[in-house]
Design a protein around this motif. Structure first.
Motif, PDB file in Angstrom:
ATOM      1  N   LEU A  15       1.913   5.188 -11.430  1.00  0.00           N
ATOM      2  CA  LEU A  15       2.794   5.847 -10.131  1.00  0.00           C
ATOM      3  C   LEU A  15       3.003   7.335 -10.644  1.00  0.00           C
ATOM      4  O   LEU A  15       2.887   8.003  -9.496  1.00  0.00           O
ATOM      5  CB  LEU A  15       4.188   5.222  -9.900  1.00  0.00           C
ATOM      6  CG  LEU A  15       4.187   3.750  -9.481  1.00  0.00           C
ATOM      7  CD1 LEU A  15       5.431   2.913  -9.880  1.00  0.00           C
ATOM      8  CD2 LEU A  15       3.888   3.845  -7.927  1.00  0.00           C
ATOM      9  N   MET A  24       6.555   8.210  -6.059  1.00  0.00           N
ATOM     10  CA  MET A  24       7.571   7.251  -6.181  1.00  0.00           C
ATOM     11  C   MET A  24       7.441   6.283  -7.498  1.00  0.00           C
ATOM     12  O   MET A  24       6.574   5.540  -7.805  1.00  0.00           O
ATOM     13  CB  MET A  24       7.618   6.141  -5.201  1.00  0.00           C
ATOM     14  CG  MET A  24       8.546   4.922  -4.735  1.00  0.00           C
ATOM     15  SD  MET A  24       8.173   3.654  -3.785  1.00  0.00           S
ATOM     16  CE  MET A  24       8.407   4.741  -2.116  1.00  0.00           C
ATOM     17  N   LEU A  29      10.443   2.743  -6.839  1.00  0.00           N
ATOM     18  CA  LEU A  29       9.590   1.396  -6.233  1.00  0.00           C
ATOM     19  C   LEU A  29      10.239   0.111  -6.102  1.00  0.00           C
ATOM     20  O   LEU A  29      10.233  -0.483  -5.107  1.00  0.00           O
ATOM     21  CB  LEU A  29       8.166   1.482  -6.991  1.00  0.00           C
ATOM     22  CG  LEU A  29       7.394   0.164  -6.546  1.00  0.00           C
ATOM     23  CD1 LEU A  29       6.849   0.282  -4.954  1.00  0.00           C
ATOM     24  CD2 LEU A  29       6.261   0.009  -7.594  1.00  0.00           C
ATOM     25  N   LEU A  33      10.910  -1.930  -2.690  1.00  0.00           N
ATOM     26  CA  LEU A  33      10.333  -3.209  -2.316  1.00  0.00           C
ATOM     27  C   LEU A  33      11.231  -4.189  -2.264  1.00  0.00           C
ATOM     28  O   LEU A  33      11.343  -5.095  -1.067  1.00  0.00           O
ATOM     29  CB  LEU A  33       9.751  -3.764  -3.821  1.00  0.00           C
ATOM     30  CG  LEU A  33       8.279  -3.099  -4.060  1.00  0.00           C
ATOM     31  CD1 LEU A  33       7.760  -3.627  -5.372  1.00  0.00           C
ATOM     32  CD2 LEU A  33       7.195  -3.075  -2.928  1.00  0.00           C
ATOM     33  N   TRP A  48       3.870  -0.629   4.539  1.00  0.00           N
ATOM     34  CA  TRP A  48       4.554  -0.134   3.309  1.00  0.00           C
ATOM     35  C   TRP A  48       3.729   0.179   1.983  1.00  0.00           C
ATOM     36  O   TRP A  48       3.965   1.297   1.385  1.00  0.00           O
ATOM     37  CB  TRP A  48       5.873  -1.005   2.897  1.00  0.00           C
ATOM     38  CG  TRP A  48       5.497  -2.497   2.334  1.00  0.00           C
ATOM     39  CD1 TRP A  48       5.797  -3.526   3.129  1.00  0.00           C
ATOM     40  CD2 TRP A  48       5.087  -2.723   1.099  1.00  0.00           C
ATOM     41  NE1 TRP A  48       5.391  -4.613   2.206  1.00  0.00           N
ATOM     42  CE2 TRP A  48       5.001  -4.263   1.008  1.00  0.00           C
ATOM     43  CE3 TRP A  48       4.650  -2.131  -0.176  1.00  0.00           C
ATOM     44  CZ2 TRP A  48       4.563  -5.086  -0.159  1.00  0.00           C
ATOM     45  CZ3 TRP A  48       4.429  -2.960  -1.321  1.00  0.00           C
ATOM     46  CH2 TRP A  48       4.328  -4.144  -1.159  1.00  0.00           C
ATOM     47  N   VAL A  52       3.743   3.614  -0.803  1.00  0.00           N
ATOM     48  CA  VAL A  52       3.975   3.773  -2.245  1.00  0.00           C
ATOM     49  C   VAL A  52       3.065   4.755  -2.822  1.00  0.00           C
ATOM     50  O   VAL A  52       3.414   5.310  -3.645  1.00  0.00           O
ATOM     51  CB  VAL A  52       3.620   2.190  -2.776  1.00  0.00           C
ATOM     52  CG1 VAL A  52       3.875   2.311  -4.340  1.00  0.00           C
ATOM     53  CG2 VAL A  52       5.054   1.498  -2.138  1.00  0.00           C
ATOM     54  N   TRP A  53       1.590   4.624  -2.454  1.00  0.00           N
ATOM     55  CA  TRP A  53       0.546   5.103  -3.134  1.00  0.00           C
ATOM     56  C   TRP A  53       0.385   6.730  -2.557  1.00  0.00           C
ATOM     57  O   TRP A  53      -0.176   7.445  -3.100  1.00  0.00           O
ATOM     58  CB  TRP A  53      -0.706   4.582  -3.271  1.00  0.00           C
ATOM     59  CG  TRP A  53      -1.414   4.205  -2.156  1.00  0.00           C
ATOM     60  CD1 TRP A  53      -1.622   4.947  -0.863  1.00  0.00           C
ATOM     61  CD2 TRP A  53      -2.182   3.097  -1.872  1.00  0.00           C
ATOM     62  NE1 TRP A  53      -2.344   4.200  -0.077  1.00  0.00           N
ATOM     63  CE2 TRP A  53      -2.787   3.232  -0.513  1.00  0.00           C
ATOM     64  CE3 TRP A  53      -2.482   1.935  -2.589  1.00  0.00           C
ATOM     65  CZ2 TRP A  53      -3.558   2.049   0.054  1.00  0.00           C
ATOM     66  CZ3 TRP A  53      -3.209   0.838  -2.059  1.00  0.00           C
ATOM     67  CH2 TRP A  53      -3.825   0.976  -0.908  1.00  0.00           C
ATOM     68  N   VAL A  76       1.551  -3.944  -7.861  1.00  0.00           N
ATOM     69  CA  VAL A  76       2.849  -3.838  -7.101  1.00  0.00           C
ATOM     70  C   VAL A  76       3.240  -5.067  -6.502  1.00  0.00           C
ATOM     71  O   VAL A  76       4.403  -5.552  -6.284  1.00  0.00           O
ATOM     72  CB  VAL A  76       2.423  -2.999  -5.744  1.00  0.00           C
ATOM     73  CG1 VAL A  76       3.408  -2.662  -4.716  1.00  0.00           C
ATOM     74  CG2 VAL A  76       2.387  -1.258  -6.611  1.00  0.00           C
ATOM     75  N   GLY A 113      15.279   4.696  -3.157  1.00  0.00           N
ATOM     76  CA  GLY A 113      14.236   3.830  -2.564  1.00  0.00           C
ATOM     77  C   GLY A 113      14.473   2.858  -1.760  1.00  0.00           C
ATOM     78  O   GLY A 113      13.568   2.505  -0.524  1.00  0.00           O
TER      79      GLY A 113
END
Length: 221
Positions: A15, A24, A29, A33, A48, A52-53, A76, A113
């Motif tokens: 990450l 993130m 993260l 989640l 989603w 994240v990436w 993930v 997050g």
């Protein structure tokens, strides 16, 4: 982070290495989640995971090698599935950073997050809390913590210091409460298809978007 399993430490490193301005990291993260999972309206991985990436909704993953896409998605999803299993057992084990100097639990990035995930479905949260007094109370406490974490709270320093001490336990308790109060929605472990030696351009993308690889993560290679 040293106490975490090596797979989670590796994910945290991955990450941090993402080519985005403000990646993130693992604790953020984890909150994100969790927010996705307890959302009163389903949020699919195809929506989603790119956040994240890449920090935004985008079709292409920032990886040159398709194997890296597969590994990242699997890592993930593995954490996602762990959170689902824990909440199904009536508990939550958030990944919080800890200040090594004094042992203070640094919960602020986690709750930020969580708030980012909530922002994906604001209307659904408004509707949900308007018909559930318990959900509204749980969300109100979490929202107070969000405001404190973002330096947007009107509370005085004494009140904030008291909240800091209570925050880790409050987060776990209220998230478990929200999970139990959510509208019926099928939340089962997510599986990334096993990686073949090479992903065909017309095969389903391993990130779970249901798009062809060439029109999703393959567009980044």
């Amino acid at each position: 982070m040293a106490r975490l399993p090596s797979r989670l430490r590796r994910l945290d490193d991955a990450l941090a290495d993402l080519p985005v301005d403000d990646p993130m990291l693992l604790t953020e993260l984890d909150g994100f989640l969790t927010g996705v999972i307890v959302s009163p309206e389903l949020i699919r991985p195809s929506e989603w995971l790119p956040i994240v990436w890449s920090g935004e909704e985008t079709d292409g993953a920032p990886f040159d090698d398709p194997a890296d896409v597969q590994w990242f998605a699997e890592a993930v999803m593995a954490r996602y599935n762990e959170i689902v299993r824990d909440l199904g057992r009536g508990k939550l084990q958030p990944i919080f950073d800890v200040d090594e100097r004094n042992g203070d639990v640094l919960w602020e990035l986690w709750i930020d997050g969580f708030a980012q995930a909530m922002a994906r479905r604001p209307a659904a949260w408004t509707a949900h809390t308007s018909v559930s007094v318990e959900a509204a109370a749980a969300l109100a406490q979490l929202s107070t913590l969000v405001a404190v974490a973002r330096n947007e709270s009107d509370l005085d320093s004494i009140q904030i210091n008291a909240l800091n001490d209570e925050a880790p336990a409050a987060i776990s308790a209220q998230v478990v409460r929200l999970y139990g109060l959510r509208r019926p929605v099928s939340i089962s472990p997510l599986v990334v298809p096993p990686r073949a030696t090479k992903i065909g351009r017309n095969e389903p993308c391993p990130c779970g978007s249901a798009k062809k690889y060439k029109r999703c993560c393959g567009s980044a290679s």
